[in-house]
Design an enzyme around this catalytic site. Structure first.
Site, PDB file in Angstrom:
ATOM      1  N   ASP A 231     -21.470 -21.940 -14.667  1.00 37.48           N
ATOM      2  CA  ASP A 231     -22.752 -22.634 -14.632  1.00 37.48           C
ATOM      3  C   ASP A 231     -23.674 -21.747 -13.786  1.00 37.48           C
ATOM      4  OD1 ASP A 231     -24.863 -24.318 -14.811  1.00 37.48           O
ATOM      5  OD2 ASP A 231     -23.794 -26.119 -14.193  1.00 37.48           O
TER       6      ASP A 231
HETATM    7  C1  BGC Z   1     -27.052 -26.659 -15.441  1.00 36.83           C
HETATM    8  C2  BGC Z   1     -26.491 -26.284 -16.800  1.00 36.83           C
HETATM    9  C3  BGC Z   1     -27.471 -25.417 -17.528  1.00 36.83           C
HETATM   10  C4  BGC Z   1     -27.771 -24.197 -16.681  1.00 36.83           C
HETATM   11  C5  BGC Z   1     -28.764 -23.246 -17.315  1.00 36.83           C
HETATM   12  C6  BGC Z   1     -27.534 -25.468 -14.665  1.00 36.83           C
HETATM   13  O1  BGC Z   1     -28.254 -25.868 -13.545  1.00 36.83           O
HETATM   14  O2  BGC Z   1     -26.065 -27.343 -14.702  1.00 36.83           O
HETATM   15  O3  BGC Z   1     -26.190 -27.442 -17.541  1.00 36.83           O
HETATM   16  O4  BGC Z   1     -26.985 -25.052 -18.786  1.00 36.83           O
HETATM   17  O5  BGC Z   1     -28.328 -24.616 -15.443  1.00 36.83           O
HETATM   18  O6  BGC Z   1     -30.026 -23.782 -17.320  1.00 36.83           O
END
Ligand code: BGC
Length: 759
Positions: free
Chosen positions: A229
């Protein structure tokens, strides 16, 4: 493309570089070898492609796109085929926009109504979440665009999301928090998996070898790349070793350097870096070799589809006196700012920049609809004038519809809700309007359950969830009967937050959150405790009625290696066409481990004309009956009777049958001197051994019975029963100490061998 050959030409620095992003949304290029960058983008209920001023919190605008209903809504459709189609549309938009991977679906379990990101998640039930995730992945990937199922794993809260450890026992993880990932990985083969921010039992998901390698790859056969993530990496070198292939976004070169140094110092096997590169490049080229940027993206057509889908997701929770559908000829008051400006998606990384949105007021053009804002979302307030205006509008109209729910500030990625209530101003408004006009209906826009202190005062409630940019069209179709509601709650609505099983532990203390309620999440808990709830899991009304009959099982008794066919008939007994959601639950009547009363193991959405009936069948296999045994670290069925229940919600199951399932797996026996009599005697394999031993003991230490003894024995009959009862908890070593004798330890050893099946 010969990926291995390509990697063999890369320098260590180039390889380490490929293991992290170039920027927010791209993997790195290696120009010298012609390896291009490749773009990933958020979703998953639409495309959130950012070109410039990239950020992952949804703050900066992305390109104009189509916002389909969010996961909390699509789960309520209980319609995987439709969700697959929605995935196809999103896949087309990615092809058009040259995006290789959509970052979703998000399949974390809705453990508590408080999770800020509940709107992005499907359900409190792992089977439903798994079916929906599998469907959307299949849809998107049918267009040769990858998905990134997320957030792996146990990421059911936003509070301290980047530092908190989700601590749960093995059985809870396997039965509740893994199955949606497991089903999707095995059946739909997502191209990538995104690890979560949190730790699991003390180890960051981003550097957790058990999670990323043992379970994900070795057990479930995952072949794509695992991506962090955004910002989830703590120790990058440990991550590479654990199986985290790609770090996102860019680490600014810092972690690439650490990888190089670790390999040079002999602390990280260079082959593991090659392995990560191979997995990343496989996906980069899988997309590239199938790229079709000429794919048209017809946003208007997708908007129309988004409206159809939204209508299939709405859940009719209350319809007293058949207040709905409303009559098109009547004057109706639409009240509440959400009627004009609906809330239809959530804040954060999934936020779509819609090319257009349609609220209910706009969709109701041409009907006799009046409007009063009722409250202000920005001020989170309903002034006396606003309420008076709403009351006046309600009084004049035949019926009033209040559009309410949770504003963005109440529910978002990045933080959790503090309570389960709706804004006070909205509650006051609903009560005032309902008093002014008894024919009041409430339409809710929210991503997770809310308390409804006003429920007894209104006649109708439609749960619209966060239903995408065409929400207004769908709501108006439902309200006026152009669509027949067929959504079902993918979660329980408890009466109050304190009823929720995670209430005492949710959020945790400091950086540890213990999942102490174990497998008793959602209806698994409420049913076990026979608690009243506001609305049960699987519940949703229709403008027609259905009747369930003729439940048949293919056998009365099966082995756990067999499958069981279940058939039943559902009939539309009302006067309108409609869709039933047939739900199938399995329960273990008696079991050694503590198990839920019932668990969802099958469902089917069936469209029926008035009077029409249809036979529906399901196939149940071992997993439908099994629990996760912490003893053998595997799924296990305990021999016994199971209930098969079917109907239209977890609390309305008119059909019931029983089947005996016989286990083909013998659990290993581990009797020790501390094992107690009761357990030994309950084990059909061990009990005869024990009995024989006891008889021998009596022979050795007993004596000839005299007449006097018999009389004494009769007198002491009651005490003997009690002795027996007390014996139940006596450890085996007790038999020895009472028996005494020099040979006791040798006899114990022999006994244990026999009990454990070793002699
Ligand atoms: C989120 C993800 C997301 C990623 C990219 C993170 O903060 O938890 O779900 O895909 O950012 O934006």
């Amino acid at each position: 493309m010969d990926i291995k050959a390509l990697i063999s030409q890369m320098t260590l620095e180039e390889k380490a570089g490929l293991c992290s992003g170039d920027d927010f949304w791209h993997t790195k290029a290696v120009e010298r070898l012609g390896i291009p960058r490749s773009m990933v983008s958020d979703g998953p209920h639409g495309l959130r492609k950012q070109d410039e001023a990239a950020d992952h919190l949804g703050i900066n605008d992305s390109i104009k796109a189509v916002c389909f209903p969010t996961a909390c809504a699509t789960a309520a459709s209980f319609d995987p085929d439709m969700i697959r189609e929605m995935g196809e549309a999103i896949g087309d938009s990615c092809q058009h926009e040259k995006v290789s991977v959509v970052l979703g679906p998000a399949v974390n379990i809705k453990r508590s109504p408080l999770c800020g990101r509940n709107f992005e998640y499907f359900s409190e039930d792992p089977y439903l979440a798994g079916r929906m995730a599998t469907a959307i992945i299949r849809g998107i990937q049918s267009r040769n665009v990858g998905t990134s199922i997320k957030h792996f794993a146990l990421n059911s809260q936003e509070h301290r999301r980047m530092s908190s450890s989700s601590d749960a026992d093995e059985r809870t993880i396997r039965e509740i928090y893994f199955p949606a990932f497991e089903m999707a990985v095995k059946e739909a083969k997502p191209w990538t998996v995104m690890c979560s921010y949190n730790k699991i039992n003390g180890v960051y998901a981003s550097e957790n070898p058990w999670l990323l390698t043992d379970v994900l790859r070795k057990e479930w056969g995952f072949e794509g790349y695992a991506v962090s993530d955004w910002g989830a990496v703590s120790d990058r070198v440990a991550g590479v070793a654990a199986g985290l292939d790609l770090e996102m976004p860019s680490s600014g070169g810092v972690n690439d350097k650490k990888i190089v140094e670790a390999v040079r110092a002999g602390k990280l096997d260079g082959k593991l870096v090659d392995r990560a590169c191979e997995r990343i490049l496989n996906i980069v080229y899988r997309y590239l070799e199938n790229a079709k940027p000429e794919t048209p993206w017809d946003k208007e057509a997708q908007h129309a589809r988004a409206a159809d889908i939204a209508a299939e997701c709405m859940v009719l929770l209350k319809n007293e006196d058949g207040i709905l559908p409303l009559n098109r000829e009547d004057e109706i008051a639409f009240i509440g700012e959400f009627a004009r400006k609906p809330r239809f998606q959530g804040g954060g990384s999934s936020h779509i920049n819609c090319f257009k949105t349609v609220g209910a007021l706009e969709a109701a053009k041409g009907l006799k609809v009046t409007y009063a804002p009722g409250y202000s979302v920005a001020q989170d307030e309903a002034t006396a004038e606003m309420i008076a205006e709403a009351v006046a509008a309600a009084k004049k109209a035949k019926a009033a519809v209040v559009f309410a729910g949770l504003p963005d500030s109440y529910e978002s990625e990045g933080y959790d809700r503090e309570h389960m209530r709706m804004p006070d101003c909205q509650v006051r408004l609903i009560e005032a309007v309902a008093e002014a006009n008894p024919s009041t209906v409430v339409v809710l826009h929210n991503g997770a359950p809310v308390e409804m202190p006003w429920i007894g005062k209104v006649k109708g409630v439609v749960e619209a969830y966060l239903a995408g940019q065409a929400v207004g069209e769908a709501v108006v179709r439902i309200l006026f009967g152009d669509a027949n509601p067929c959504g079902k709650l993918p979660e329980t609505f408890p009466l109050k937050l304190e009823d929720n099983p995670s209430y005492l532990y949710y959020g945790g203390e400091g950086n540890v959150t213990e999942y102490r309620e174990g497998v008793f999440v959602g209806y698994r808990y409420y049913d076990k405790k026979k608690m009243d709830v506001l609305f049960p899991f699987g519940f949703g009304l229709s403008y027609t009625t259905f009747e369930y009959s003729g439940l048949k099982l293919s056998a009365e008794k099966i082995k756990d290696t067999d499958t069981l066919a279940v058939t039943l008939t559902v009939k539309n007994t009302g006067s309108r066409a409609g869709k039933a959601v047939v739900q199938l639950y399995v329960g273990d009547v008696e079991s050694t481990p503590l198990r839920p009363v019932r668990e969802l193991k099958g469902f089917a959405k069936v469209a029926l004309e008035p009077g029409e009936s249809r036979e529906v069948s399901f196939t149940l296999d071992k997993r439908a009956f099994a629990y996760w045994s912490q003893q053998i670290h595997d799924w296990h069925v305990e021999t016994g009777v199971f209930t098969i229940e079917a109907g239209d919600s977890s609390r309305s199951l008119p059909l019931k049958a029983e089947v005996t399932v016989e286990s083909t797996v013998e659990l290993p026996r581990h009797y020790t001197p501390d094992s107690i009599f009761m357990d030994v005697m309950a084990d059909p394999k061990a009990a005869p051994v024990m009995r024989e031993f006891m008889e021998k003991t009596m022979e050795i230490f007993g004596h000839e019975e005299t007449e006097e003894d018999t009389k004494e024995a009769a007198k002491e009959a009651i005490t003997e029963d009690m002795t027996l009862a007390m014996m139940r908890y006596m450890p085996l070593r007790g038999a020895m100490s009472f028996g005494g004798g020099a040979d006791s330890s040798e006899r114990m050893e022999q006994l244990l061998k026999k009990l454990n099946g070793e002699a």
